[in-house]
Design a protein around this motif. Structure first.
Motif, PDB file in Angstrom:
ATOM      1  N   ALA A   1      -4.604   1.676  12.175  1.00 13.14           N
ATOM      2  CA  ALA A   1      -4.017   2.177  10.925  1.00 13.14           C
ATOM      3  C   ALA A   1      -3.671   1.020   9.989  1.00 13.14           C
ATOM      4  O   ALA A   1      -3.874   1.108   8.772  1.00 13.14           O
ATOM      5  CB  ALA A   1      -2.775   3.013  11.235  1.00 13.14           C
ATOM      6  N   LEU A   2      -3.171  -0.074  10.546  1.00 11.77           N
ATOM      7  CA  LEU A   2      -2.858  -1.249   9.721  1.00 11.77           C
ATOM      8  C   LEU A   2      -4.131  -1.864   9.145  1.00 11.77           C
ATOM      9  O   LEU A   2      -4.164  -2.276   7.980  1.00 11.77           O
ATOM     10  CB  LEU A   2      -2.095  -2.279  10.549  1.00 11.77           C
ATOM     11  CG  LEU A   2      -0.642  -1.934  10.891  1.00 11.77           C
ATOM     12  CD1 LEU A   2      -0.091  -2.894  11.940  1.00 11.77           C
ATOM     13  CD2 LEU A   2       0.236  -1.976   9.637  1.00 11.77           C
ATOM     14  N   ASP A   3      -5.186  -1.916   9.949  1.00 14.81           N
ATOM     15  CA  ASP A   3      -6.447  -2.500   9.484  1.00 14.81           C
ATOM     16  C   ASP A   3      -7.088  -1.681   8.370  1.00 14.81           C
ATOM     17  O   ASP A   3      -7.794  -2.236   7.517  1.00 14.81           O
ATOM     18  CB  ASP A   3      -7.433  -2.620  10.652  1.00 14.81           C
ATOM     19  CG  ASP A   3      -7.041  -3.709  11.636  1.00 14.81           C
ATOM     20  OD1 ASP A   3      -6.247  -4.595  11.257  1.00 14.81           O
ATOM     21  OD2 ASP A   3      -7.528  -3.670  12.793  1.00 14.81           O
ATOM     22  N   ARG A   4      -6.844  -0.369   8.361  1.00 12.23           N
ATOM     23  CA  ARG A   4      -7.520   0.513   7.393  1.00 12.23           C
ATOM     24  C   ARG A   4      -6.722   0.744   6.123  1.00 12.23           C
ATOM     25  O   ARG A   4      -7.165   1.485   5.234  1.00 12.23           O
ATOM     26  CB  ARG A   4      -7.826   1.855   8.063  1.00 12.23           C
ATOM     27  CG  ARG A   4      -8.874   1.728   9.173  1.00 12.23           C
ATOM     28  CD  ARG A   4      -8.956   2.986  10.003  1.00 12.23           C
ATOM     29  NE  ARG A   4      -9.943   2.842  11.093  1.00 12.23           N
ATOM     30  CZ  ARG A   4     -10.015   3.642  12.139  1.00 12.23           C
ATOM     31  NH1 ARG A   4      -9.160   4.669  12.249  1.00 12.23           N
ATOM     32  NH2 ARG A   4     -10.926   3.446  13.076  1.00 12.23           N
TER      33      ARG A   4
ATOM     34  N   ALA B   1      -1.535   7.842   7.929  1.00 12.99           N
ATOM     35  CA  ALA B   1      -2.095   7.499   9.244  1.00 12.99           C
ATOM     36  C   ALA B   1      -1.200   6.507   9.972  1.00 12.99           C
ATOM     37  O   ALA B   1      -1.011   6.597  11.195  1.00 12.99           O
ATOM     38  CB  ALA B   1      -3.501   6.937   9.074  1.00 12.99           C
ATOM     39  N   LEU B   2      -0.634   5.564   9.243  1.00 12.74           N
ATOM     40  CA  LEU B   2       0.249   4.579   9.871  1.00 12.74           C
ATOM     41  C   LEU B   2       1.510   5.248  10.399  1.00 12.74           C
ATOM     42  O   LEU B   2       1.952   4.969  11.525  1.00 12.74           O
ATOM     43  CB  LEU B   2       0.610   3.484   8.874  1.00 12.74           C
ATOM     44  CG  LEU B   2       1.622   2.441   9.355  1.00 12.74           C
ATOM     45  CD1 LEU B   2       1.089   1.700  10.574  1.00 12.74           C
ATOM     46  CD2 LEU B   2       1.969   1.461   8.234  1.00 12.74           C
TER      47      LEU B   2
ATOM     48  N   GLY C   1       0.833  -1.187   0.000  1.00 12.00           N
ATOM     49  CA  GLY C   1       0.000   0.000   0.000  1.00 12.00           C
ATOM     50  C   GLY C   1       0.869   1.239   0.000  1.00 12.00           C
ATOM     51  O   GLY C   1       2.051   1.187   0.381  1.00 12.00           O
ATOM     52  N   SER C   2       0.296   2.373  -0.426  1.00 13.54           N
ATOM     53  CA  SER C   2       1.078   3.612  -0.504  1.00 13.54           C
ATOM     54  C   SER C   2       0.501   4.747   0.342  1.00 13.54           C
ATOM     55  O   SER C   2       1.189   5.740   0.598  1.00 13.54           O
ATOM     56  CB  SER C   2       1.172   4.076  -1.968  1.00 13.54           C
ATOM     57  OG  SER C   2      -0.123   4.251  -2.531  1.00 13.54           O
TER      58      SER C   2
END
Length: 316
Positions: free
Chosen positions: A152-155, A96-97, A91-92
C-alpha cells in the motif's frame, strides 16, 4: 566421513534459516499512539525501518484523510555537486493503506524464515482536521511488516511538498574532477595493527598499475582518522593525468622497492586509477611514510616510495 561432513553442512544451513534467526516483531506498545495537533515538518531521520512494528496500532476513532512520507536521499545540483536531502511527500488516496493498517499481526510460524531485513519508510497519517500520528504496523508470520502495508505504501500517489538539504555529499570540484568526495586511505587500513612495521600485516604480492588513461585524486585525512582501523580522506583536488606524464610516473611507481618500518600516519594521500575503475588502483602516501599500495585484481602489494616521488605525484 563424507556423509558426516554433508550432514554437518546441512544442519548449519537449516540453522541459518530457522525461525529464531528471523528478526522478532516488537510487541505493540500498550499505550495509545501520540496524536499531534498539527503537522510542522519531517522530524530528524529515523534509521530504524522496523520501528513501526513496536508502535501502537491505528486507533479505531482516528480517520486518516492523508499520508505524509519522509525519506532521505541524494540530489544532484546544477553545478554537478550532490547533496543529501530529506524529502517530504504527501498523498490523499489512503483507503488501501488504512485497510492494511487495520489488519492484525499473523501468528508466528514454526517454519523457516529468511534473514532479509524488511522494514517500511517513515510515514504518518493525518485526519481532516490536520492532526497526525505514527501508526503501528502489523507483523507477518516471520515477524516482518505485513506485505499489505508495504504494498500500500509503494502504490501511493505522492507529491513532494518540501525538500530540506541535510549536507553536501559531493562538491562541485569533486564532481568536475571525476573523483569521489570521500575515499578510504587503504594503506593505513591494510597496515593497521602492524605496529608501524612492514611485517605480517603488509601485503607482499605483485605490483601492477593501469596502463591506459589514469585519474589522479588527492585526499586529506582528518587528524581524528589518522591511525584508525579504517581511515578515510576528504577530496582536495583531482583530474585526468596527461598520457606522457603517467607513462613516466607509472614506471617509477613499479620500480619502488619493499616497504621499510615506519610508525607515521599519512595526512594526505593520492589515488591513481583508470576512469572506468578497471585494472585496480595505486595508493600513494604524500607525507608520513611515503608508502605505495598497488591494489590489483589479483591482490595487494605494498611498496616503499619517497618524498621525491610523492612530490612528483602531487605536482599540479
Amino acid at each position: 566421513m563424507r556423509s558426516v561432513v554433508v550432514l554437518a553442512v546441512a544442519v548449519l544451513v537449516l540453522a541459518a534459516c530457522a525461525r529464531p534467526a528471523a528478526a522478532p516483531a516488537l510487541p505493540p506498545s500498550p499505550s495509545p499512539p501520540v496524536t499531534h495537533p498539527a503537522w510542522v515538518a519531517c522530524p530528524p531521520g529515523d534509521d530504524d525501518p522496523t520501528a513501526p512494528l513496536g508502535l501502537p496500532p491505528l486507533p479505531a476513532g482516528f480517520v486518516p484523510a492523508g499520508v505524509v512520507i519522509c525519506a532521505d536521499g541524494l540530489r544532484t545540483r546544477a553545478d554537478g555537486g550532490e547533496d543529501r536531502v530529506r524529502r517530504e511527500r504527501r498523498g490523499s488516496d489512503v483507503a488501501a493503506l488504512v485497510a492494511a493498517l487495520r489488519l492484525p499481526s499473523e501468528p508466528r510460524t514454526a517454519e523457516a524464515c529468511d534473514l532479509s531485513l524488511v522494514g517500511v519508510v517513515w510515514f504518518a497519517v493525518l485526519d481532516a482536521a490536520g492532526r497526525w500520528l505514527r501508526p503501528g504496523v502489523a507483523a507477518d508470520a516471520c515477524g516482518k511488516p505485513r506485505i499489505e502495508v508495504r504494498d500500500a505504501l509503494d502504490r501511493l500517489t505522492l507529491t513532494t511538498v518540501r525538500t530540506t538539504v541535510l549536507g553536501e555529499t559531493k562538491s562541485a570540484a569533486a564532481a568536475a574532477s571525476g573523483c569521489e568526495q570521500r575515499w578510504g586511505e587503504m594503506i593505513g587500513a591494510v597496515t593497521a595493527g602492524s605496529a608501524g612495521s612492514a611485517g605480517s600485516a603488509a601485503p607482499a604480492g605483485g605490483a601492477d598499475a593501469p596502463k591506459g588513461p589514469v585519474r589522479l585524486c588527492v585526499y586529506t585525512v582528518p587528524a581524528s582518522e589518522q591511525g584508525s582501523g579504517k581511515p578515510a580522506g576528504d577530496f582536495a583536488r583531482g583530474g585526468l593525468l596527461p598520457a606522457d606524464r603517467w607513462t613516466v610516473l607509472r614506471a617509477k611507481l613499479l620500480a619502488a622497492g619493499p616497504p621499510v618500518p615506519c610508525p607515521a600516519h599519512a595526512g594526505r594521500f593520492a589515488v591513481l586509477r583508470a576512469p572506468d575503475g578497471a585494472g585496480g588502483e595505486v595508493y600513494a602516501e604524500l607525507d608520513g611514510c611515503h608508502r605505495l599500495l598497488f591494489s590489483t585484481p589479483s591482490g595487494n602489494a605494498l611498496r616503499q616510495g619517497s618524498a621525491a616521488l610523492a612530490a612528483e605525484i602531487d605536482r599540479p
